[in-house]
Motif scaffolding. Structure first.
Motif, PDB file in Angstrom:
ATOM      1  N   ILE A 127       1.460  -1.155   0.180  1.00 58.50           N
ATOM      2  CA  ILE A 127      -0.109  -0.204   0.140  1.00 58.50           C
ATOM      3  C   ILE A 127       0.812   1.165   0.052  1.00 58.50           C
ATOM      4  CG2 ILE A 127      -1.707   1.320   1.057  1.00 58.50           C
ATOM      5  CD1 ILE A 127      -2.950  -1.016   2.333  1.00 58.50           C
ATOM      6  N   ASN A 128       0.655   2.078  -1.278  1.00 60.72           N
ATOM      7  CA  ASN A 128       1.542   3.012  -1.064  1.00 60.72           C
ATOM      8  C   ASN A 128      -0.142   4.239  -1.229  1.00 60.72           C
ATOM      9  OD1 ASN A 128       4.071   2.048  -1.207  1.00 60.72           O
ATOM     10  ND2 ASN A 128       3.773   1.502  -3.051  1.00 60.72           N
ATOM     11  N   PHE A 129      -0.811   4.172  -1.110  1.00 60.33           N
ATOM     12  CA  PHE A 129      -1.476   5.134  -0.872  1.00 60.33           C
ATOM     13  C   PHE A 129      -2.010   5.963   0.500  1.00 60.33           C
ATOM     14  CE2 PHE A 129      -3.642   0.753  -2.070  1.00 60.33           C
ATOM     15  CZ  PHE A 129      -4.629   1.289  -1.014  1.00 60.33           C
ATOM     16  N   ARG A 130      -2.956   7.107   0.364  1.00 65.78           N
ATOM     17  CA  ARG A 130      -3.635   7.625   1.433  1.00 65.78           C
ATOM     18  C   ARG A 130      -4.942   6.755   2.050  1.00 65.78           C
ATOM     19  NH1 ARG A 130      -1.470  12.287   2.866  1.00 65.78           N
ATOM     20  NH2 ARG A 130      -2.798  13.595   4.205  1.00 65.78           N
ATOM     21  N   PRO A 131      -4.930   7.025   3.627  1.00 67.34           N
ATOM     22  CA  PRO A 131      -6.156   5.623   3.392  1.00 67.34           C
ATOM     23  C   PRO A 131      -7.467   6.527   2.828  1.00 67.34           C
ATOM     24  CG  PRO A 131      -5.637   6.676   5.597  1.00 67.34           C
ATOM     25  CD  PRO A 131      -4.837   7.670   3.949  1.00 67.34           C
ATOM     26  N   SER A 132      -8.707   5.291   2.321  1.00 62.10           N
ATOM     27  CA  SER A 132      -9.665   6.226   1.679  1.00 62.10           C
ATOM     28  C   SER A 132     -10.923   5.948   2.222  1.00 62.10           C
ATOM     29  CB  SER A 132      -9.702   4.565   0.234  1.00 62.10           C
ATOM     30  OG  SER A 132     -10.022   3.441   1.528  1.00 62.10           O
ATOM     31  N   TYR A 133     -10.798   6.038   3.077  1.00 64.07           N
ATOM     32  CA  TYR A 133     -11.736   6.861   4.160  1.00 64.07           C
ATOM     33  C   TYR A 133     -11.908   7.363   5.429  1.00 64.07           C
ATOM     34  CZ  TYR A 133     -15.775   5.382   7.324  1.00 64.07           C
ATOM     35  OH  TYR A 133     -17.128   5.983   8.184  1.00 64.07           O
ATOM     36  N   LYS A 134     -12.743   8.341   5.754  1.00 65.80           N
ATOM     37  CA  LYS A 134     -13.301   9.469   4.852  1.00 65.80           C
ATOM     38  C   LYS A 134     -13.029  10.236   4.855  1.00 65.80           C
ATOM     39  CE  LYS A 134     -17.877   9.829   7.630  1.00 65.80           C
ATOM     40  NZ  LYS A 134     -19.161   9.476   6.627  1.00 65.80           N
ATOM     41  N   PHE A 135     -13.471  10.804   3.738  1.00 68.02           N
ATOM     42  CA  PHE A 135     -13.688  12.305   3.024  1.00 68.02           C
ATOM     43  C   PHE A 135     -15.473  13.114   3.082  1.00 68.02           C
ATOM     44  CE2 PHE A 135     -10.138  10.168   1.328  1.00 68.02           C
ATOM     45  CZ  PHE A 135      -9.262  10.758   1.022  1.00 68.02           C
ATOM     46  N   ASP A 136     -14.965  14.603   3.481  1.00 73.66           N
ATOM     47  CA  ASP A 136     -15.922  14.903   3.341  1.00 73.66           C
ATOM     48  C   ASP A 136     -16.370  14.916   1.495  1.00 73.66           C
ATOM     49  OD1 ASP A 136     -16.000  15.946   5.892  1.00 73.66           O
ATOM     50  OD2 ASP A 136     -14.534  17.411   5.132  1.00 73.66           O
ATOM     51  N   ILE A 137     -17.449  14.665   1.682  1.00 74.28           N
ATOM     52  CA  ILE A 137     -17.692  14.505  -0.195  1.00 74.28           C
ATOM     53  C   ILE A 137     -17.757  16.333  -1.257  1.00 74.28           C
ATOM     54  CG2 ILE A 137     -19.974  14.191  -1.459  1.00 74.28           C
ATOM     55  CD1 ILE A 137     -21.714  12.304   0.688  1.00 74.28           C
ATOM     56  N   GLY A 138     -16.807  15.953  -1.939  1.00 71.07           N
ATOM     57  CA  GLY A 138     -16.635  16.687  -3.086  1.00 71.07           C
ATOM     58  C   GLY A 138     -15.219  17.450  -2.332  1.00 71.07           C
ATOM     59  N   LYS A 139     -15.060  17.096  -1.316  1.00 68.07           N
ATOM     60  CA  LYS A 139     -13.370  17.211  -0.769  1.00 68.07           C
ATOM     61  C   LYS A 139     -11.666  16.476  -0.580  1.00 68.07           C
ATOM     62  CE  LYS A 139     -15.923  21.213   1.576  1.00 68.07           C
ATOM     63  NZ  LYS A 139     -15.957  21.695   2.781  1.00 68.07           N
ATOM     64  N   ASP A 140     -11.185  17.049  -0.390  1.00 66.29           N
ATOM     65  CA  ASP A 140      -9.938  16.561  -0.302  1.00 66.29           C
ATOM     66  C   ASP A 140      -9.415  16.091   1.564  1.00 66.29           C
ATOM     67  OD1 ASP A 140      -9.051  15.632  -2.736  1.00 66.29           O
ATOM     68  OD2 ASP A 140      -8.302  17.783  -2.950  1.00 66.29           O
ATOM     69  N   SER A 141      -9.939  16.681   1.766  1.00 66.44           N
ATOM     70  CA  SER A 141     -10.262  16.405   3.227  1.00 66.44           C
ATOM     71  C   SER A 141     -10.826  15.425   4.261  1.00 66.44           C
ATOM     72  CB  SER A 141     -10.585  17.737   4.293  1.00 66.44           C
ATOM     73  OG  SER A 141     -12.302  18.501   3.820  1.00 66.44           O
ATOM     74  N   TYR A 142     -10.573  15.056   4.704  1.00 64.98           N
ATOM     75  CA  TYR A 142     -10.757  13.823   5.735  1.00 64.98           C
ATOM     76  C   TYR A 142     -11.964  14.476   6.734  1.00 64.98           C
ATOM     77  CZ  TYR A 142      -7.830  10.667   4.172  1.00 64.98           C
ATOM     78  OH  TYR A 142      -6.814  10.510   3.590  1.00 64.98           O
ATOM     79  N   ASP A 143     -12.355  13.412   6.857  1.00 70.73           N
ATOM     80  CA  ASP A 143     -13.882  13.956   8.358  1.00 70.73           C
ATOM     81  C   ASP A 143     -13.604  14.750   8.841  1.00 70.73           C
ATOM     82  OD1 ASP A 143     -16.482  13.800   8.806  1.00 70.73           O
ATOM     83  OD2 ASP A 143     -16.207  11.997  10.205  1.00 70.73           O
ATOM     84  N   THR A 144     -14.544  16.091   8.689  1.00 69.31           N
ATOM     85  CA  THR A 144     -14.530  17.798   9.213  1.00 69.31           C
ATOM     86  C   THR A 144     -15.859  17.485  10.434  1.00 69.31           C
ATOM     87  OG1 THR A 144     -15.731  18.666   7.854  1.00 69.31           O
ATOM     88  CG2 THR A 144     -13.224  18.304   8.394  1.00 69.31           C
ATOM     89  N   THR A 145     -16.526  16.560  10.102  1.00 72.25           N
ATOM     90  CA  THR A 145     -18.151  16.361  11.555  1.00 72.25           C
ATOM     91  C   THR A 145     -17.874  16.186  12.776  1.00 72.25           C
ATOM     92  OG1 THR A 145     -18.515  14.318  10.895  1.00 72.25           O
ATOM     93  CG2 THR A 145     -19.334  15.768   9.446  1.00 72.25           C
ATOM     94  N   SER A 146     -18.494  16.705  13.713  1.00 69.90           N
ATOM     95  CA  SER A 146     -18.710  16.436  14.864  1.00 69.90           C
ATOM     96  C   SER A 146     -17.703  14.821  15.904  1.00 69.90           C
ATOM     97  CB  SER A 146     -20.347  16.302  15.889  1.00 69.90           C
ATOM     98  OG  SER A 146     -20.447  15.435  15.232  1.00 69.90           O
ATOM     99  N   LYS A 147     -18.311  13.808  14.421  1.00 74.06           N
ATOM    100  CA  LYS A 147     -17.773  12.674  14.439  1.00 74.06           C
ATOM    101  C   LYS A 147     -16.111  11.922  14.786  1.00 74.06           C
ATOM    102  CE  LYS A 147     -21.965  10.162  13.676  1.00 74.06           C
ATOM    103  NZ  LYS A 147     -22.891   9.143  13.091  1.00 74.06           N
ATOM    104  N   GLN A 148     -16.320  13.342  13.833  1.00 75.44           N
ATOM    105  CA  GLN A 148     -14.379  12.767  13.991  1.00 75.44           C
ATOM    106  C   GLN A 148     -13.678  11.656  13.309  1.00 75.44           C
ATOM    107  OE1 GLN A 148     -11.661  15.681  13.807  1.00 75.44           O
ATOM    108  NE2 GLN A 148     -13.941  16.432  12.889  1.00 75.44           N
ATOM    109  N   ARG A 149     -14.407  10.684  12.597  1.00 81.20           N
ATOM    110  CA  ARG A 149     -13.508   9.591  12.492  1.00 81.20           C
ATOM    111  C   ARG A 149     -12.985   9.593  11.691  1.00 81.20           C
ATOM    112  NH1 ARG A 149     -19.235   9.283   9.851  1.00 81.20           N
ATOM    113  NH2 ARG A 149     -20.555   8.078  10.954  1.00 81.20           N
ATOM    114  N   THR A 150     -12.060   8.621  11.865  1.00 84.23           N
ATOM    115  CA  THR A 150      -9.669   8.170  11.851  1.00 84.23           C
ATOM    116  C   THR A 150     -10.071   7.540  10.303  1.00 84.23           C
ATOM    117  OG1 THR A 150      -9.829   7.685  14.220  1.00 84.23           O
ATOM    118  CG2 THR A 150      -8.248   7.204  12.836  1.00 84.23           C
ATOM    119  N   PRO A 151      -9.022   8.449   9.970  1.00 85.57           N
ATOM    120  CA  PRO A 151      -8.861   7.818   8.470  1.00 85.57           C
ATOM    121  C   PRO A 151      -8.826   6.457   8.395  1.00 85.57           C
ATOM    122  CG  PRO A 151      -8.105  10.085   8.204  1.00 85.57           C
ATOM    123  CD  PRO A 151      -8.846   9.637  10.023  1.00 85.57           C
ATOM    124  N   SER A 152      -8.892   5.824   7.460  1.00 85.12           N
ATOM    125  CA  SER A 152      -8.808   4.150   7.493  1.00 85.12           C
ATOM    126  C   SER A 152      -8.503   3.152   6.218  1.00 85.12           C
ATOM    127  CB  SER A 152      -9.964   2.907   8.484  1.00 85.12           C
ATOM    128  OG  SER A 152      -9.991   3.962   9.835  1.00 85.12           O
TER     129      SER A 152
END
Length: 659
Positions: free
Chosen positions: A543-568
């Protein structure tokens, strides 16, 4: 037709010209001091001022026959510069060149040793330009040579022999034609400063060698040689496409690369293509046994496999994507299905989708539109919102068995089947394939539930059904993955990183490019596979790529909601094979361009070894989704025309600005 005196009615004097001061000047016959005498036999002999030696140059000794034997007639002569070697108008093969060198040597020997050649000018003419043998004894000067002489110089015309004379006049006339032809080529190659260059029609420089009726003769093989671009299309296809066909009919047809029985060269060329030519007697033959691996003519046998895949490796594209149930599809799927890193597209495309879009048919049309007319949908299946589509090159659909599929539901309580597995299997030539896409239980801490989903899947998938197992001795009734040669398992496995969000973000910020080795230390799936508790016998590419989950829809940033899920790394592709090193991973990456879901698509490219098969299996016989193919191609054309129309409108429109 000849006159009563024995001379041809339309004979003319061959005249050559010399070039002085950039202009061609004709030397007058009076300055030459030559005379023509008529003997009792009606023959003409050319008389010089003195005896000629064998070493006298051609330019000083060339005399040509008169048109009519008139007394006291003045004959023009000239002293041209030695002509350079004439340029051949027709490309000669190696056999013709060797024959010409041999003939030139023989002619020079005959001219030196023949005691009957007593003419004073004979030796110098033989030294100048020996000619190949003539087809008939009655016409020593070949018609091609005569015609070429006419086209070489405006004053030159046919030179035909008038009979035998003691001075070798007949031989002299023959050699004069050759020299006139050569000198005409010399004139064509020079540019005149004082006059217009005279161009001549392209004619053979020398007569063709005589043709024998025997098929095995050397001259016939040389004359009927097949064109170089059709001589061996094996090497051409190998250089152009990297694959060589080597069927029995091919080797028989081009064993010597020269003749094809009684067929002409034109009919031969009309049957040439990238497809292997098939002999009629091979079509008539019914000698191969059904189920034989090495029999000639078997559809799935070694001969046909080697013709399509000389290295016996097939390229496979495997992808997984959790669409999050979004109705909106990406505008362009090229970056997903056709990445720019590999130079060539793959032979198979297998795409698995979890939480697919509501309109499954629209999704398949978009896939067909992207892949284009070179691919067809071999099979597609669905289990709730789990979709799988198998596309294959249209040339390869004849070598597939019937396609079978099975499903497993891991969440029985749910009304909508969002969690479970979908498997599709078939045999390609003699290699059996199994593709499984799954959506395991979600949750950071639910590792055991995910392992249960895996165990239930391998036990409940009832495959294969009608297609026989290629190696039943290595199969297990409790594990579906052991009943196939090559297995690819991909999907949203939902395995997470056992680390808090802050630590993961700090690692990602330190290594913004591709160094994610520190993250994989906390990966749940990597840890469980090393223990052997899940995906036994499976492998995964680096694996040589960044985690595929979880992104904000339409953006390159990971989850910015209140749940703050861990990229995985929830979306994965793993594989296993019955035989060691049968599967080679070429590329393993994600597609960050597609942002319509909180997951990024993940894909892998493989090179898989294929073995010959037997014809006694249920065949798909070229079956594919024809309706989808037509719709996808039509939409592809429509969008391309619309794009061109928009570009044309942009160029024609003008914008005015007032400052």
């Amino acid at each position: 037709m000849s006159t009563p005196n024995g001379f041809p009615q339309h004979s003319r004097v061959c005249v050559t010209r010399t070039m002085e001061g950039g202009a061609v000047q004709d030397l007058q016959a009076k300055k030459a001091g030559k005379a023509v005498k008529k003997d009792s036999a009606g023959d003409a002999a050319i008389l010089g001022e003195g005896p000629l030696s064998a070493g006298t140059p051609v330019s000083e000794t060339l005399k040509l026959l008169p048109e009519e034997p008139k007394a006291n007639m003045k004959i023009k002569s000239m002293t041209p510069r030695p002509p350079r070697k004439p340029r051949l108008e027709r490309a000669a093969s190696l056999d013709e060149k060797s024959w010409r060198r041999w003939r030139r040597f023989r002619t020079s020997q005959e001219s030196l040793t023949d005691p009957n050649d007593t003419s004073s000018s004979n030796g110098s003419l033989q030294e100048a330009s020996p000619s190949p043998p003539n087809r008939s004894r009655e016409s020593p000067c070949h018609p091609c040579c005569q015609q070429n002489s006419l086209q070489s110089s405006p004053d030159a015309s046919e030179a035909s022999p008038v009979g035998k004379s003691r001075g070798g006049t007949s031989e002299l006339g023959k050699r004069a034609c050759d020299i006139s032809s050569a000198f005409g080529g010399f004139l064509r190659g020079k540019a005149f400063a004082g006059g217009k260059p005279r161009l001549s029609q392209i004619m053979p420089a020398r007569p063709l060698p005589p043709m024998d009726l025997n098929v095995a003769s050397h001259s016939l093989r040389t004359a009927n040689r097949i064109d170089s671009d059709c001589l061996d299309y094996q090497h051409y296809s190998q250089h152009k496409f990297g694959r060589v066909s080597s069927s029995l009919s091919d080797t028989r047809l081009h064993g010597n690369g020269l003749l094809y029985d009684n067929c002409s060269t034109d009919s031969m060329k009309s049957t040439f293509s990238l497809l292997t030519p098939i002999r009629a007697k091979d079509v008539r033959s019914r000698s191969y046994l059904e189920g034989s691996l090495l029999a000639s003519g078997a559809l799935l046998g070694a001969e046909e496999l080697s013709r399509y895949f000389p290295d016996r490796n097939v390229g496979i594209f495997v992808a997984t994507w959790n669409m999050q149930g979004q109705k909106e599809l990406p505008v362009n799927l090229d970056d997903f299905l056709l990445p720019t890193d590999p130079d060539y597209a793959q032979d198979m495309y297998v795409i698995g989708v979890q939480e697919g879009c509501p309109d499954r048919r629209e999704w398949e049309i978009r896939l067909q539109e992207t892949l284009g007319p070179h691919y067809v949908l071999l099979y597609s299946a669905a289990h709730g919102v789990l979709y799988m589509s198998v596309f294959i090159r249209r040339d390869l659909i004849w070598f597939c068995s019937e396609v079978e599929y099975a499903t497993v539901t891991t969440r029985i309580v749910s009304q909508i089947k969002t969690k479970g597995a979908l498997g599709i299997c078939f045999t390609f030539f003699g290699t059996s394939f199994l593709f499984i896409t799954s959506h395991f239980t979600s949750g950071d801490s639910k590792v055991n539930e995910r392992k249960l989903d895996y165990n239930k899947t391998i036990q409940a998938l009832t495959l294969p059904k009608n297609v026989p197992d290629t190696n039943p001795y290595r199969s297990s009734s409790s594990d579906v993955t052991t009943r196939f040669d090559e297995v690819f398992w991909f999907g949203d496995f939902n395995f997470r990183l056992n680390k808090d969000r802050e630590t993961v973000d700090s690692i990602l910020n330190q290594n913004p490019d591709t160094d994610v080795s520190k993250l994989l230390v906390y990966d749940q799936l990597t840890s469980e596979m090393s223990r052997g508790s899940i995906f036994k016998g499976f492998q995964e590419a680096d694996i040589n790529f960044r985690p595929s989950y979880k992104f904000d829809i339409g953006k390159d940033s990971y989850d910015t909601t209140s749940k703050q899920r861990t990229p995985s790394y929830t979306d994965r592709v793993v594989f296993r094979s019955r035989y060691k090193d049968d599967i080679q991973a070429v590329k393993y990456s994600s597609c960050p361009v597609i942002k319509t879901s909180d997951h990024r698509p993940v894909f892998a490219l493989f090179r898989v070894k294929v073995r010959p098969g037997r014809d006694n299996i249920p065949l798909a016989a070229g079956q594919f989704d024809r309706e989808l193919y037509l719709i996808g191609i039509k939409r592809r054309i429509t969008r391309e025309l619309q794009k061109r129309r928009e570009q044309k409108d942009q160029k024609s429109s003008s914008i005015c600005s007032i400052s």
